[in-house]
Every structure is written in C-alpha cells, then in structure tokens.
Scaffold this motif. Structure first.
Motif, PDB file in Angstrom:
ATOM      1  N   LEU A  55      20.821 -20.738   8.635  1.00  0.00           N
ATOM      2  CA  LEU A  55      19.445 -20.584   8.154  1.00  0.00           C
ATOM      3  C   LEU A  55      18.605 -19.680   9.052  1.00  0.00           C
ATOM      4  O   LEU A  55      17.485 -19.310   8.688  1.00  0.00           O
ATOM      5  N   PHE A  56      19.155 -19.342  10.233  1.00  0.00           N
ATOM      6  CA  PHE A  56      18.344 -18.614  11.205  1.00  0.00           C
ATOM      7  C   PHE A  56      17.943 -17.216  10.729  1.00  0.00           C
ATOM      8  O   PHE A  56      16.767 -16.831  10.896  1.00  0.00           O
ATOM      9  N   PRO A  57      18.845 -16.395  10.163  1.00  0.00           N
ATOM     10  CA  PRO A  57      18.417 -15.047   9.760  1.00  0.00           C
ATOM     11  C   PRO A  57      17.236 -15.054   8.798  1.00  0.00           C
ATOM     12  O   PRO A  57      16.304 -14.251   8.938  1.00  0.00           O
ATOM     13  N   GLU A  58      17.247 -15.985   7.841  1.00  0.00           N
ATOM     14  CA  GLU A  58      16.127 -16.051   6.895  1.00  0.00           C
ATOM     15  C   GLU A  58      14.840 -16.440   7.610  1.00  0.00           C
ATOM     16  O   GLU A  58      13.768 -15.868   7.353  1.00  0.00           O
ATOM     17  N   ARG A  59      14.937 -17.410   8.532  1.00  0.00           N
ATOM     18  CA  ARG A  59      13.750 -17.838   9.270  1.00  0.00           C
ATOM     19  C   ARG A  59      13.232 -16.709  10.161  1.00  0.00           C
ATOM     20  O   ARG A  59      12.018 -16.475  10.247  1.00  0.00           O
ATOM     21  N   LEU A  60      14.138 -15.997  10.799  1.00  0.00           N
ATOM     22  CA  LEU A  60      13.742 -14.887  11.662  1.00  0.00           C
ATOM     23  C   LEU A  60      13.013 -13.815  10.860  1.00  0.00           C
ATOM     24  O   LEU A  60      11.951 -13.327  11.268  1.00  0.00           O
ATOM     25  N   ALA A  61      13.586 -13.450   9.715  1.00  0.00           N
ATOM     26  CA  ALA A  61      12.960 -12.415   8.889  1.00  0.00           C
ATOM     27  C   ALA A  61      11.595 -12.860   8.395  1.00  0.00           C
ATOM     28  O   ALA A  61      10.630 -12.075   8.393  1.00  0.00           O
ATOM     29  N   ARG A  62      11.470 -14.129   8.003  1.00  0.00           N
ATOM     30  CA  ARG A  62      10.205 -14.630   7.471  1.00  0.00           C
ATOM     31  C   ARG A  62       9.126 -14.682   8.556  1.00  0.00           C
ATOM     32  O   ARG A  62       7.996 -14.217   8.355  1.00  0.00           O
ATOM     33  N   GLU A  63       9.477 -15.243   9.704  1.00  0.00           N
ATOM     34  CA  GLU A  63       8.481 -15.432  10.759  1.00  0.00           C
ATOM     35  C   GLU A  63       8.047 -14.111  11.393  1.00  0.00           C
ATOM     36  O   GLU A  63       6.895 -13.965  11.805  1.00  0.00           O
ATOM     37  N   THR A  64       8.960 -13.164  11.497  1.00  0.00           N
ATOM     38  CA  THR A  64       8.603 -11.914  12.183  1.00  0.00           C
ATOM     39  C   THR A  64       7.948 -10.894  11.264  1.00  0.00           C
ATOM     40  O   THR A  64       7.414  -9.897  11.745  1.00  0.00           O
ATOM     41  N   SER A  65       7.950 -11.131   9.961  1.00  0.00           N
ATOM     42  CA  SER A  65       7.316 -10.170   9.057  1.00  0.00           C
ATOM     43  C   SER A  65       5.829 -10.032   9.370  1.00  0.00           C
ATOM     44  O   SER A  65       5.276  -8.924   9.342  1.00  0.00           O
ATOM     45  N   ALA A  66       5.177 -11.156   9.690  1.00  0.00           N
ATOM     46  CA  ALA A  66       3.757 -11.099  10.060  1.00  0.00           C
ATOM     47  C   ALA A  66       3.563 -10.473  11.427  1.00  0.00           C
ATOM     48  O   ALA A  66       2.614  -9.709  11.647  1.00  0.00           O
ATOM     49  N   LEU A  67       4.473 -10.777  12.360  1.00  0.00           N
ATOM     50  CA  LEU A  67       4.321 -10.247  13.718  1.00  0.00           C
ATOM     51  C   LEU A  67       4.393  -8.729  13.734  1.00  0.00           C
ATOM     52  O   LEU A  67       3.745  -8.077  14.561  1.00  0.00           O
ATOM     53  N   ARG A  68       5.175  -8.141  12.845  1.00  0.00           N
ATOM     54  CA  ARG A  68       5.336  -6.684  12.832  1.00  0.00           C
ATOM     55  C   ARG A  68       4.072  -5.980  12.357  1.00  0.00           C
ATOM     56  O   ARG A  68       3.942  -4.769  12.546  1.00  0.00           O
ATOM     57  N   ARG A  69       3.156  -6.704  11.760  1.00  0.00           N
ATOM     58  CA  ARG A  69       1.897  -6.095  11.297  1.00  0.00           C
ATOM     59  C   ARG A  69       0.782  -6.205  12.337  1.00  0.00           C
ATOM     60  O   ARG A  69      -0.303  -5.688  12.140  1.00  0.00           O
ATOM     61  N   ILE A  70       1.057  -6.897  13.436  1.00  0.00           N
ATOM     62  CA  ILE A  70       0.024  -7.126  14.450  1.00  0.00           C
ATOM     63  C   ILE A  70       0.020  -5.985  15.461  1.00  0.00           C
ATOM     64  O   ILE A  70       1.053  -5.572  15.972  1.00  0.00           O
ATOM     65  N   ASP A  71      -1.165  -5.483  15.744  1.00  0.00           N
ATOM     66  CA  ASP A  71      -1.329  -4.473  16.790  1.00  0.00           C
ATOM     67  C   ASP A  71      -2.717  -4.648  17.374  1.00  0.00           C
ATOM     68  O   ASP A  71      -3.600  -5.237  16.762  1.00  0.00           O
ATOM     69  N   GLY A  72      -2.905  -4.152  18.557  1.00  0.00           N
ATOM     70  CA  GLY A  72      -4.207  -4.268  19.195  1.00  0.00           C
ATOM     71  C   GLY A  72      -4.119  -3.779  20.620  1.00  0.00           C
ATOM     72  O   GLY A  72      -3.027  -3.651  21.183  1.00  0.00           O
ATOM     73  N   PRO A  73      -5.269  -3.506  21.256  1.00  0.00           N
ATOM     74  CA  PRO A  73      -5.261  -2.928  22.603  1.00  0.00           C
ATOM     75  C   PRO A  73      -4.698  -3.842  23.674  1.00  0.00           C
ATOM     76  O   PRO A  73      -4.317  -3.370  24.739  1.00  0.00           O
ATOM     77  N   LEU A  74      -4.620  -5.159  23.412  1.00  0.00           N
ATOM     78  CA  LEU A  74      -4.128  -6.087  24.426  1.00  0.00           C
ATOM     79  C   LEU A  74      -2.819  -6.758  23.996  1.00  0.00           C
ATOM     80  O   LEU A  74      -2.418  -7.753  24.589  1.00  0.00           O
ATOM     81  N   LEU A  75      -2.148  -6.193  22.997  1.00  0.00           N
ATOM     82  CA  LEU A  75      -0.929  -6.781  22.462  1.00  0.00           C
ATOM     83  C   LEU A  75       0.205  -5.768  22.500  1.00  0.00           C
ATOM     84  O   LEU A  75      -0.015  -4.576  22.301  1.00  0.00           O
ATOM     85  N   ALA A  76       1.417  -6.248  22.769  1.00  0.00           N
ATOM     86  CA  ALA A  76       2.603  -5.399  22.718  1.00  0.00           C
ATOM     87  C   ALA A  76       3.276  -5.637  21.378  1.00  0.00           C
ATOM     88  O   ALA A  76       3.897  -6.683  21.171  1.00  0.00           O
ATOM     89  N   PRO A  77       3.151  -4.721  20.423  1.00  0.00           N
ATOM     90  CA  PRO A  77       3.602  -4.999  19.056  1.00  0.00           C
ATOM     91  C   PRO A  77       5.115  -5.106  18.935  1.00  0.00           C
ATOM     92  O   PRO A  77       5.870  -4.490  19.688  1.00  0.00           O
ATOM     93  N   LEU A  78       5.533  -5.906  17.956  1.00  0.00           N
ATOM     94  CA  LEU A  78       6.946  -6.002  17.590  1.00  0.00           C
ATOM     95  C   LEU A  78       7.266  -4.795  16.727  1.00  0.00           C
ATOM     96  O   LEU A  78       6.617  -4.548  15.711  1.00  0.00           O
ATOM     97  N   LEU A  79       8.278  -4.017  17.118  1.00  0.00           N
ATOM     98  CA  LEU A  79       8.600  -2.763  16.445  1.00  0.00           C
ATOM     99  C   LEU A  79       9.745  -2.882  15.457  1.00  0.00           C
ATOM    100  O   LEU A  79       9.786  -2.185  14.447  1.00  0.00           O
TER     101      LEU A  79
END
Length: 374
Positions: A55-79
């Motif tokens: 079940l891990f690949p599905e959970r990883l893809a689901r949880e990180t989809s939001a993280l990949r949209r996050i950016d900001g001057p004090l954050l290191a974005p997920l690429l």
C-alpha cells in the motif's frame, strides 16, 4: 554537512548522480546529488521496510502530491518523487548551508535575541505550510537549514507519508523526541498546526542551550513530555512565558503562529547578519558566491581569497574542491604560479567527479609548464 558516500551506498538513483551523504533517519538515507540538468538536489531513499508494503506506493503518491505544490522563501520544495527506481526516492531542492543541529553542535547555544529572530522566521515558514492545510510534523534542529537569507524548513510533511506501521518500541509515532507533542504520544490527537507550535517551542529552547524534556529517546523523556512541566532555565522570564505557552500539554492552550510571531517580532527576521559570529562564518563558508573578476583590485582579490579559504576549511566534499579550483585560478591570475599549482593539485587529489578533472585540466594549462599532472 555532506560526507563521502559509504561503500554500500548507491552512486546513482534513476537520473540522479549521488556524491555525498547528508544524513540518515527513520525514513531513509539522505544524499547530496545532482540531476541530469546539473541542478544540486537533496535525495532521500526509502527504506526497504516501507517500500515492501504493497500500500506504500499509493500512500506516497497521494501524500506527496500536495507537497510538490508547496513553495516559499523559507521552504525547500519537493521536486520529484520516483516510484520507478529501486530504492524509491524523494527529491528536494538542495540548500547549501549547515543545519541548525550542526551549527549548535559546532558553536553552542545562541544568544536570546538570535533565538527570538529564529522563532520569527520559522513561524513565518510554518504559516506558509499551515495556510495550505499542511503541517511539518517533524520540526527539529536537523530539519532547519541555515542560509544567508534565513533559515529554511526541510522534510516538511514527510512524517505523514511514513507514519503508518512505523511505531517505535515505546509506541512513538514517526517524528523525533522530545519534539513530538503530547497529543501524538498519547494517541488523543492527530498532527496539525498546534503540534508544530509545540515542536517550535522545544526547538527554540534547544537553540538557547536547554532541553525542555531531555535529549534522548528514552521512556523518561516520553513521560516528561506527557506529564511534567518543561525546563526553561536558559530563557529570560519574558521569553520563558512566550515559549512555555507553546509547550502546553493541551493543544488548545498553545498560541497560534500569528500570536507567537507577534510576541517574538521585536527581534525581526533571522538573516546572516543576525546570526552568532561563528555560525555566520559557517553559513558563509557553505554559500555559493560571486566569482572574482580579473579587473578586481588587490583588496577585493584578498577578500575572495579569504572567502574561498573559509570554504576549504569547512571541508564540504563538493564546495571545498570547487573553492580549491577557484583559488588556483585566482592565484594564477595574480601571478602566484607555485601557489596556484598547490591549490589545483589539492583539488585534483580529492577525486571529485567534476572539480578534480577541471583542476587537472587547469594544471595542464598553467603558464611556464608548472603542472605535474600529465
């Protein structure tokens, strides 16, 4: 700080070349690498016990989809998130600076005004996350990277990807004692903004030289987080009241981030000039900087020489060889050919995959036949 790869470490994961190890954790090892287009990245491989879960690949893809949209001057974005390679990996922007944990380990506690500035900056970064419905969930000194323009949050949100089925011997969820809030440890609440406020309070006490509940992962620390008042001795009385409120047992009793920011804001945002002197030098030694121009005068060339020598002294496995090459070029332009030869030979001897060949090439072209490498 990156160290050389272990013999058993991969040298490549998918399209990413690896050339240094940044750390290790419950999620997996963290490496310093380079993408196919030359961009420096921080790449975390996923431990086999996680990837073996069907079940891990599905959970990883689901949880990180939001993280990949996050950016900001004090954050290191997920690429990037790669599920088509072995091991699975998560790729973030690489920040050329020491972690807060390294800075404290090398140079000790920070003055209170600097701790306040750190709190202002980290509160701003957390607001950016929380406004998007996310929580960091593992805010610790090792997940704060210091750069010239301020501290950056890394690995935010990843604890949620790995939390399922990852309890420790004490039943502790994914995260780091003593920065985990009581509601997570007791099972009476889930992760969220109030949990990050608790972790931020513990982190600021740690930066001031204290440890509110102890510093190890023992059951005694677990008990103190759940049932005892925090130790706030390094802080003055006014700051003790502000940070003590962050460490309240009940989430509803903690200030929100905007209230905390207001209480700390008189110190201003943390930048390199506000860092303790030795920490500012450490940050400067890791930072990529401008290159000297042949027309620079003696004073400016001396400043570049000092800067590069600081980078070499810091010993970073990627930046130090680069600085040696730059020093070689600088001394060659100044006519100091023996000194230039020495720096380039040191760079060549590092075996760095990019800078060592460049050093050998520059040795071959030094004026006067002063090279000793064929």
């Amino acid at each position: 700080m990156s160290v050389r790869l272990y013999p058993e470490d991969p040298r490549r994961v998918g399209p990413y070349e690896l050339y240094g190890r940044l750390g290790d954790g419950r999620m997996g090892a963290l490496f310093h690498g380079r993408s196919a287009d030359g961009r420096q990245v921080a790449l975390r491989t996923v431990r086999p016990e996680f990837s073996a879960d069907p079940l891990f690949p599905e959970r990883l893809a689901r949880e990180t989809s939001a993280l990949r949209r996050i950016d900001g001057p004090l954050l290191a974005p997920l690429l990037d998130v790669r599920l088509d390679v072995d091991p699975f990996c998560l790729v973030s922007a690489y920040l050329p600076g020491p972690s807060l944990a390294e800075a404290l380990g090398r140079h000790g506690p920070w003055p209170e005004e600097t701790v306040r500035s750190l709190g202002v900056s980290l509160a701003q970064g957390l607001v950016n996350l929380h406004d998007r419905g996310l929580a960091h969930r593992d805010l610790t000194p090792k997940n704060v990277v210091l750069t010239g323009d301020g501290p950056h949050l890394v690995d935010f949100g990843l604890a949620g990807v790995f939390d399922a089925g990852s309890q420790s011997a004490f039943g502790v969820p994914m995260g780091t004692l003593p920065f985990l809030p009581p509601e997570l440890l007791s099972g009476k609440g889930g992760p969220g903004a109030a949990g990050d406020v608790f972790a931020l309070g513990a982190l600021l006490v740690h930066a001031a030289g204290g440890s509110p509940f102890g510093a190890d992962r023992s059951s005694a620390v677990l008990r103190r987080v759940l049932h005892e008042d925090p130790a706030l001795a390094p802080l003055s009385r006014p700051l003790r009241a502000v940070i003590g409120a962050c460490l309240a047992k009940e989430p509803a009793d903690r200030p929100n981030l905007r209230e905390l920011h207001t209480a700390l804001a008189s110190a201003g945002r943390l930048t390199q000039r506000r860092l303790p002197e030795k920490v500012a030098e450490l940050v400067l030694s890791r930072a990529p900087g401008p290159r000297p121009d042949p027309s620079d005068g003696p004073e400016r060339l001396a400043a570049f020489r000092h800067r590069y020598e600081q980078v070499v002294a810091a010993g970073h496995p990627d930046e130090a060889p680069r600085a040696m090459v730059e020093l070689g070029a600088l001394e060659a332009r100044a006519g100091n050919l023996d000194t230039a030869t020495g720096w380039l030979e040191r760079a060549a001897a590092t075996g760095h995959p990019h800078h060592a060949p460049l050093a050998r090439e520059r040795l071959r072209h030094l004026p006067g036949g002063r090279h000793r490498h064929p």
